[in-house]
Design a protein around this motif. Sequence first.
Motif, PDB file in Angstrom:
ATOM      1  N   ARG A 174       0.800  -1.220   0.000  1.00  0.00           N
ATOM      2  CA  ARG A 174       0.000   0.000   0.000  1.00  0.00           C
ATOM      3  C   ARG A 174       0.838   1.279   0.000  1.00  0.00           C
ATOM      4  N   ASN A 175       1.847   1.280  -0.866  1.00  0.00           N
ATOM      5  CA  ASN A 175       2.656   2.476  -1.092  1.00  0.00           C
ATOM      6  C   ASN A 175       3.094   2.454  -2.552  1.00  0.00           C
ATOM      7  N   LEU A 176       3.703   3.557  -3.005  1.00  0.00           N
ATOM      8  CA  LEU A 176       4.038   3.660  -4.431  1.00  0.00           C
ATOM      9  C   LEU A 176       5.128   2.688  -4.854  1.00  0.00           C
ATOM     10  N   ASP A 177       6.068   2.374  -3.969  1.00  0.00           N
ATOM     11  CA  ASP A 177       7.089   1.390  -4.315  1.00  0.00           C
ATOM     12  C   ASP A 177       6.474   0.006  -4.515  1.00  0.00           C
ATOM     13  N   ALA A 178       5.574  -0.371  -3.626  1.00  0.00           N
ATOM     14  CA  ALA A 178       4.898  -1.669  -3.749  1.00  0.00           C
ATOM     15  C   ALA A 178       4.024  -1.696  -4.994  1.00  0.00           C
ATOM     16  N   LEU A 179       3.371  -0.589  -5.290  1.00  0.00           N
ATOM     17  CA  LEU A 179       2.555  -0.494  -6.510  1.00  0.00           C
ATOM     18  C   LEU A 179       3.419  -0.750  -7.737  1.00  0.00           C
ATOM     19  N   TYR A 180       4.554  -0.084  -7.809  1.00  0.00           N
ATOM     20  CA  TYR A 180       5.475  -0.268  -8.939  1.00  0.00           C
ATOM     21  C   TYR A 180       5.879  -1.739  -9.075  1.00  0.00           C
TER      22      TYR A 180
END
Length: 88
Positions: free
Chosen positions: A33-39
């Motif tokens: 649930r953060n942008l790094d995990a999204l990427y």
Amino acid sequence: MRTIRLDCRQMEDRERLHDYLAQTLEFPSWYGRNLDALYDLLCDQLPVCLIFDHTEVLETYGQAALEIFRDAAKQNPGLELDFGSETS
């Protein structure tokens, strides 16, 4: 190729954005649930075309998420993005 339409009106803030994406894109329960995990997850997606509706409503965090989608699409040839008539 599977096609998924994303309604950016459902991504009004950080929490709602990640909740909506996790549910709509069927992310695993361990999604960070953060942008790094999204990427990371977008780079591993099976062939999929994502159609984004109403991108004009996104504020700063949502715009940053769109950049993550664009970056991931450069790394994952199976990830296609359609921003419709978006000009930015």
